[in-house]
Design an enzyme around this catalytic site. Structure first.
Site, short mmCIF file in Angstrom:
data_model
loop_
_atom_site.label_atom_id
_atom_site.label_comp_id
_atom_site.label_asym_id
_atom_site.label_seq_id
_atom_site.Cartn_x
_atom_site.Cartn_y
_atom_site.Cartn_z
N HIS A 1 0.85 -1.33 0.07
CA HIS A 1 0.15 0.01 -0.03
C HIS A 1 0.85 1.24 0.06
CE1 HIS A 1 -3.40 2.40 1.42
NE2 HIS A 1 -2.55 3.29 1.94
N GLU A 2 1.97 1.39 0.86
CA GLU A 2 2.72 2.51 0.99
C GLU A 2 3.59 2.63 -0.32
OE1 GLU A 2 2.32 4.68 3.14
OE2 GLU A 2 1.07 3.49 4.41
N HIS B 1 1.90 4.47 -2.84
CA HIS B 1 1.94 6.08 -2.74
C HIS B 1 3.29 6.41 -3.25
CE1 HIS B 1 -1.64 6.57 -0.55
NE2 HIS B 1 -1.13 5.75 0.51
ZN LIG Z 1 -2.37 5.25 2.30
#
Ligand SMILES: [Zn+2]
Length: 378
Positions: A76-77, A80
């Protein structure tokens, strides 16, 4: 799960965790608290696994779940961070901790479109992982223990994706709200404040939802309430912080080194502290600069160190011994202001800076404390 706003105040090699690797060249740190949480997850998940495999193998599978859970948060990170990097925004690190993960992206995206893409990439990746898990469960015949593991991971990824899309700062959904308001109004600050207030509404909604669920649910009522309160307070605090940062940013253009400067007296190296302080008081100066034989500034006497020295000791202490030697970063032009000043200070954090005129002449001393006071009123 939540992503920090860009931070400029953290510098130096000190890290709250262990370096695990550098996927895509981004250092990934794991906080020591994670190991505690991994053990708790393993112990809580193991009884379910033990219905399908024998002990102690069940512990290995449960531990694998804990590790894969954090791998999901890491992905998830990375979502980003990789998108941020595509837009030329430097990513300092990814840190995994007790509540999830944080991508330290050093700059804000310059357009609402980019803000949207950086914010959406994380939850999108979580939802894709969840969907992939679901499709695997439906299409691929697997042994019971694998089904259990994939089921748990699928649910976790869907929860991470959906939770982070809640429309309020500091969550990813809040950044999406900010991007939308920014696009509509053309004003980044208005967008941040609006998304911050949306975050406070989300926090209250989470709290109410927790209370409703605890009334209607059978077991674990208190656990639901406590968990909801924890999550709500986390969102509330983050939302308030986002609003505060927006107000602080308003003040940056008003910062002016010359206006904030303290008058400084120069004293030779061997001057006793008591004498230096007396001269400063006499001249109505707020800072003491130690100079060499040729009147060149050598350093600034630390105000904190002066205060820490008892009055009766001051005649016996050289002013020079309480002086921080001047690094090149501690010498600033007297006319520096706004974003330039903030950037200069974050490059070389110090308690005092020397301000010089374009001619090289000493103008005065800028105390970091005086800058903080400007922001404290925000
Ligand atoms: Zn996030």
């Amino acid at each position: 799960m939540a992503d920090s706003a860009p931070r400029g105040d953290e510098s130096g090699p000190a890290r709250p965790g262990i370096l695990m690797g550098r996927p895509f060249g981004i250092p990934v740190y794991v906080s020591p608290t994670w190991f505690v949480v991994a053990i708790v997850i393993t112990v809580m998940f193991e009884p379910q696994v033990a219905e399908h495999v024998h002990r102690p193998l069940s512990y290995v599978v449960a531990l694998a779940y804990a590790i894969l859970l954090y791998a999901s948060v890491l992905l998830h990170e990375i979502g980003h961070s990789v998108v941020a990097r595509c837009f030329g925004l430097p990513v300092r690190a990814i840190t995994l901790h007790i509540l999830g993960g944080v991508s330290e992206i050093e700059q804000e995206p310059r357009t609402p479109g980019r803000e949207f893409l950086v914010a959406a990439a994380g939850p999108l990746l979580s939802l894709v992982l969840g969907a992939a898990g679901y499709v695997t469960l439906v299409l691929v015949p697997l042994p019971a223990v694998a089904v259990l593991l994939i089921q748990a991971l699928t649910i976790a990824n869907l929860i991470v994706g959906v939770f982070n899309l809640l429309p309020g700062l500091p969550l990813d959904g809040g950044r999406i709200v900010r991007a939308a308001v920014w696009k509509l109004t053309g004003r980044q600050r208005t967008a941040t404040v609006a998304a911050g207030w949306a975050g406070r509404v989300v926090a209250v909604a989470v709290l109410i939802l927790g209370a409703v669920l605890s009334v209607s649910g059978d077991g674990g009522r208190w656990l639901t309430v406590i968990w909801a309160a924890l999550v709500a307070s986390f969102i509330w605090v983050g939302a308030g912080e986002a609003i505060r940062v927006a107000r602080i940013r308003d003040r940056i253009p008003l910062l002016n080194a010359r206006a904030l400067a303290r008058r400084a007296v120069r004293v030779p190296q061997s001057t006793p502290l008591a004498e230096a302080v007396r001269r400063a008081q006499e001249a109505g100066a707020g800072a003491i600069v130690v100079v060499g034989h040729d009147d060149d500034p050598l350093g600034i006497v630390s105000e904190t160190a002066v205060i820490a020295t008892p009055e009766h000791r001051r005649p016996w202490v050289d002013a020079a011994s309480l002086t921080r030697t001047l690094d090149p970063g501690m010498i600033l032009p007297a006319d520096i202001s706004g974003e330039d000043l903030v950037a200069a200070i974050s490059r070389a954090p110090a308690s005092e800076y020397l301000l010089v005129e374009p001619t090289g002449e000493l103008y005065g001393v800028l105390a970091a404390e005086d800058i903080s006071k400007t922001f404290a009123r925000a």
